[in-house]
Design an enzyme around this catalytic site. Sequence first.
Site, short mmCIF file in Angstrom:
data_model
loop_
_atom_site.label_atom_id
_atom_site.label_comp_id
_atom_site.label_asym_id
_atom_site.label_seq_id
_atom_site.Cartn_x
_atom_site.Cartn_y
_atom_site.Cartn_z
CB CYS A 134 3.67 10.87 -5.92
SG CYS A 134 3.63 10.02 -7.51
CB CYS A 137 1.35 11.78 -8.70
SG CYS A 137 1.80 10.12 -8.22
CG ASP A 138 0.84 15.35 -7.05
OD1 ASP A 138 -0.11 15.04 -7.77
OD2 ASP A 138 0.92 15.01 -5.86
C1 LIG Z 1 -0.49 12.52 -2.16
C2 LIG Z 1 -0.46 11.45 -3.22
C3 LIG Z 1 -0.86 11.76 -4.51
C4 LIG Z 1 -0.83 10.78 -5.51
N1 LIG Z 1 -1.26 11.12 -6.75
C5 LIG Z 1 -1.26 10.16 -7.71
C6 LIG Z 1 -1.69 10.47 -9.05
O1 LIG Z 1 -2.05 11.62 -9.35
N2 LIG Z 1 -1.67 9.49 -9.97
C7 LIG Z 1 -1.23 8.22 -9.68
O2 LIG Z 1 -1.24 7.37 -10.57
N3 LIG Z 1 -0.82 7.90 -8.44
C8 LIG Z 1 -0.82 8.83 -7.46
N4 LIG Z 1 -0.36 8.53 -6.21
C9 LIG Z 1 0.14 7.17 -5.97
C10 LIG Z 1 -1.05 6.22 -5.78
O3 LIG Z 1 -1.90 6.78 -4.81
C11 LIG Z 1 -0.55 4.86 -5.32
O4 LIG Z 1 0.38 4.34 -6.25
C12 LIG Z 1 -1.73 3.89 -5.22
O5 LIG Z 1 -2.68 4.41 -4.31
C13 LIG Z 1 -1.28 2.52 -4.74
O6 LIG Z 1 -2.42 1.73 -4.57
P1 LIG Z 1 -2.42 0.48 -3.62
O7 LIG Z 1 -3.80 -0.05 -3.67
O8 LIG Z 1 -1.29 -0.42 -3.95
O9 LIG Z 1 -2.09 1.01 -2.17
P2 LIG Z 1 -2.77 2.15 -1.28
O10 LIG Z 1 -3.49 3.16 -2.07
O11 LIG Z 1 -1.68 2.61 -0.36
O12 LIG Z 1 -3.86 1.35 -0.44
C14 LIG Z 1 -3.49 0.48 0.58
C15 LIG Z 1 -4.74 0.03 1.31
O13 LIG Z 1 -4.38 -1.00 2.23
C16 LIG Z 1 -5.02 -0.78 3.46
N5 LIG Z 1 -4.24 -1.43 4.52
C17 LIG Z 1 -2.96 -1.19 4.89
N6 LIG Z 1 -2.60 -2.00 5.91
C18 LIG Z 1 -3.69 -2.78 6.17
C19 LIG Z 1 -3.96 -3.80 7.10
N7 LIG Z 1 -3.05 -4.24 7.99
N8 LIG Z 1 -5.20 -4.36 7.10
C20 LIG Z 1 -6.14 -3.96 6.19
N9 LIG Z 1 -5.93 -3.01 5.27
C21 LIG Z 1 -4.72 -2.42 5.27
C22 LIG Z 1 -5.13 0.73 3.59
O14 LIG Z 1 -6.19 1.08 4.45
C23 LIG Z 1 -5.43 1.10 2.14
O15 LIG Z 1 -6.81 1.03 1.91
C24 LIG Z 1 -0.39 9.47 -5.20
C25 LIG Z 1 0.01 9.16 -3.89
C26 LIG Z 1 -0.03 10.13 -2.91
C27 LIG Z 1 0.40 9.78 -1.49
#
Ligand SMILES: Cc1cc2nc3c(=O)[nH]c(=O)nc-3n(C[C@H](O)[C@H](O)[C@H](O)COP(=O)(O)OP(=O)(O)OC[C@H]3O[C@@H](n4cnc5c(N)ncnc54)[C@H](O)[C@@H]3O)c2cc1C
Length: 310
Positions: A134, A137-138
């Site tokens: 990302c 983000c970084d």
């Molecule tokens: C390395 C890295 C660094 C980042 N740094 C930043 C930052 O500094 N600032 C920022 O704003 N964003 C950052 N991001 C982006 C941010 O992490 C994502 O935009 C955010 O986490 C998205 O949230 P979400 O809840 O939509 O999905 P996710 O965080 O992907 O969560 C998805 C969830 O769904 C669950 N899940 C998936 N499939 C299933 C299933 N079949 N059954 C049950 N549960 C399931 C997973 O276990 C997980 O808990 C970063 C991402 C990465 C990879």
Amino acid sequence: MKSVRNVIILGSGCAGNTAAIYAGRAGLNPLVIIGHEPGGQLSITTDVENFPGFPDGIQGPDLVANMQKQAERFGAEYVYGTVDAADLSKRPFRISIDGEWQETRTLIIASGASARWLGLPNEQQLIGKGVSSCATCDGAFYKEKKIMVIGGGDSAMEEATFLTRFGSEVSLVHRRDEFRASKIMLDRAKANPKIKWLVNTAVDDIFDVTKGEVTGVKLRNLKTGHVWDQEVDGFFLAIGHIPNTKPFVGQIDLDPDGYILSKGGARTNVTGVFHAGDVQDRIYRQAITAAGAGCMAAIEVERFLEHQGH
Ligand SMILES: Cc1cc2nc3c(=O)[nH]c(=O)nc-3n(C[C@H](O)[C@H](O)[C@H](O)COP(=O)(O)OP(=O)(O)OC[C@H]3O[C@@H](n4cnc5c(N)ncnc54)[C@H](O)[C@@H]3O)c2cc1C
């Protein structure tokens, strides 16, 4: 079969946790399915500097743990497990959590989109320590540093161009000499003198796990076989994401890449099923946008249930 839930929230990332806070405060006693990645994508990173409310930044795992604690305070129930099947053909919906079926009046799908990684031995150990998926983000962590971007599509062009704001140099590594990126994105990147192009090139390894930070990579020219090491501080993957929508294929409308197609707000095409976060958002993919989407989904659930007399 256990009693029918008001709402099941699939996922424990920023979107799922925020939906759980709102649904919990609305007295809906939400059930959150934690999934394969407790806390979601932020649980695998280190410093988060762009989530409002933390002037000195916060560690990703602490941020999501705080959100879960906040949701539990309002009655959200978290269970370990993964949703492996679902029947959304009628209400109440039926959700299988590792083979155990649970009924629910509404469903919030907040299962995220997992970044594609190269699968190199050291890659996973260096995520958050120089390896990132990302740039938004970084990128700011790599001011005047050597940055490498991997990929050949629009996101690779966009990320490489964006990262030239920070890095002393940005190398773009691509396995072929043709690009999937659109002409306009490619032309924009090609016109940027800070981007160095390494085509027909593969990454064989990333260093240095013993130091706990990225210091360089081993590269290989796929045409000549030439292998060399190059110093790198920030290593950014831009080779796509995989939305976690497998259990819903054929049940809700998805786009060709598997992202949920929104019907406006947090609505999917199935009444009573809502989306939140990266599982629908292929543009912003941020913790704060995912949290905002979780809030929207929970408010829609609350109004839907109210309308249904629950
Ligand atoms: C390395 C890295 C660094 C980042 N740094 C930043 C930052 O500094 N600032 C920022 O704003 N964003 C950052 N991001 C982006 C941010 O992490 C994502 O935009 C955010 O986490 C998205 O949230 P979400 O809840 O939509 O999905 P996710 O965080 O992907 O969560 C998805 C969830 O769904 C669950 N899940 C998936 N499939 C299933 C299933 N079949 N059954 C049950 N549960 C399931 C997973 O276990 C997980 O808990 C970063 C991402 C990465 C990879």
